[in-house]
Design a protein around this motif. Structure first.
Motif, mmCIF file in Angstrom:
data_model
loop_
_atom_site.group_PDB
_atom_site.id
_atom_site.type_symbol
_atom_site.label_atom_id
_atom_site.label_comp_id
_atom_site.label_asym_id
_atom_site.label_seq_id
_atom_site.Cartn_x
_atom_site.Cartn_y
_atom_site.Cartn_z
ATOM 1 N N LEU A 71 0.863 -1.178 0.000
ATOM 2 C CA LEU A 71 0.000 0.000 0.000
ATOM 3 C C LEU A 71 0.896 1.223 0.000
ATOM 4 O O LEU A 71 1.733 1.374 0.894
ATOM 5 N N PHE A 72 0.729 2.064 -0.999
ATOM 6 C CA PHE A 72 1.467 3.314 -1.013
ATOM 7 C C PHE A 72 0.638 4.379 -0.321
ATOM 8 O O PHE A 72 -0.398 4.090 0.260
ATOM 9 N N ASP A 73 1.078 5.610 -0.365
ATOM 10 C CA ASP A 73 0.598 6.666 0.525
ATOM 11 C C ASP A 73 -0.918 6.796 0.629
ATOM 12 O O ASP A 73 -1.472 6.698 1.718
ATOM 13 N N ARG A 74 -1.616 7.016 -0.460
ATOM 14 C CA ARG A 74 -3.066 7.259 -0.387
ATOM 15 C C ARG A 74 -3.815 6.067 0.194
ATOM 16 O O ARG A 74 -4.688 6.221 1.047
ATOM 17 N N ALA A 75 -3.487 4.865 -0.265
ATOM 18 C CA ALA A 75 -4.174 3.667 0.226
ATOM 19 C C ALA A 75 -3.841 3.406 1.695
ATOM 20 O O ALA A 75 -4.711 3.041 2.482
ATOM 21 N N ALA A 76 -2.592 3.592 2.083
ATOM 22 C CA ALA A 76 -2.188 3.334 3.466
ATOM 23 C C ALA A 76 -2.814 4.329 4.445
ATOM 24 O O ALA A 76 -3.177 3.960 5.560
ATOM 25 N N ARG A 77 -2.961 5.579 4.035
ATOM 26 C CA ARG A 77 -3.561 6.591 4.921
ATOM 27 C C ARG A 77 -4.988 6.224 5.324
ATOM 28 O O ARG A 77 -5.430 6.587 6.411
#
Length: 160
Positions: free
Chosen positions: A79-85
């Protein structure tokens, strides 16, 4: 790994797959972020003061590795930034500060994610990228009373 029932979007983009639900089996919170340039999206080495390509000021962004169970398999997912947030509830910079202040917080964050059910849109690795994990393009928690990980951490480690 090929994904059954994948759909391919136009323009040669990687195949995407949306299982009915995914359950987080494990999370690696030991190395969950990296420095990136917000202007040109270049990954930067830790400690970089500016982007080598464009001179932009680096920010810390997520690269969170999970193992998720679908209805028929367990797969490693990134998960990169948008999904992980959407799961973490804060910026990667804030989570780094929490982990630095509380040594056991990384383990607590991984525990808080374990068992969480989500709907994920998954994208297969691009051709020619050996070793790349399946990428979660979007993540939507399914639990009615879902609390982002940062809220759990703030409850466990109140500021003193």
């Amino acid at each position: 790994m090929s994904l059954a029932a994948c759909t391919t979007t136009g323009g040669g983009a990687a195949a995407t797959w949306t299982p009915p639900f995914c359950t987080v089996v494990a999370a690696d919170t030991s190395d969950f972020s990296y420095l990136s340039c917000p202007r040109c999206d270049a990954a930067l080495p830790d400690g970089a003061a500016s982007c080598f390509a464009c001179g932009g000021h680096p920010t810390r962004v997520y690269r969170l590795h999970l193992s998720v169970a679908t209805h028929d398999r367990v797969v490693p997912v990134v998960l990169f930034d948008r999904a992980a947030r959407s799961l973490m509830g804060c910026s990667a910079d804030e989570l780094v500060r929490i982990f630095a202040a509380h040594p056991s917080a990384a383990r607590a964050a991984a525990e808080a994610l374990r068992g969480e059910m989500c709907r994920m849109v998954l994208r297969a690795p691009r051709k020619g990228t050996a070793g790349e994990r399946i990428r979660a393009v979007s993540v939507v928690p399914l639990r009615d009373r879902f609390r982002p990980v940062v809220e759990t951490l703030r409850a466990m480690y109140p500021r003193g």
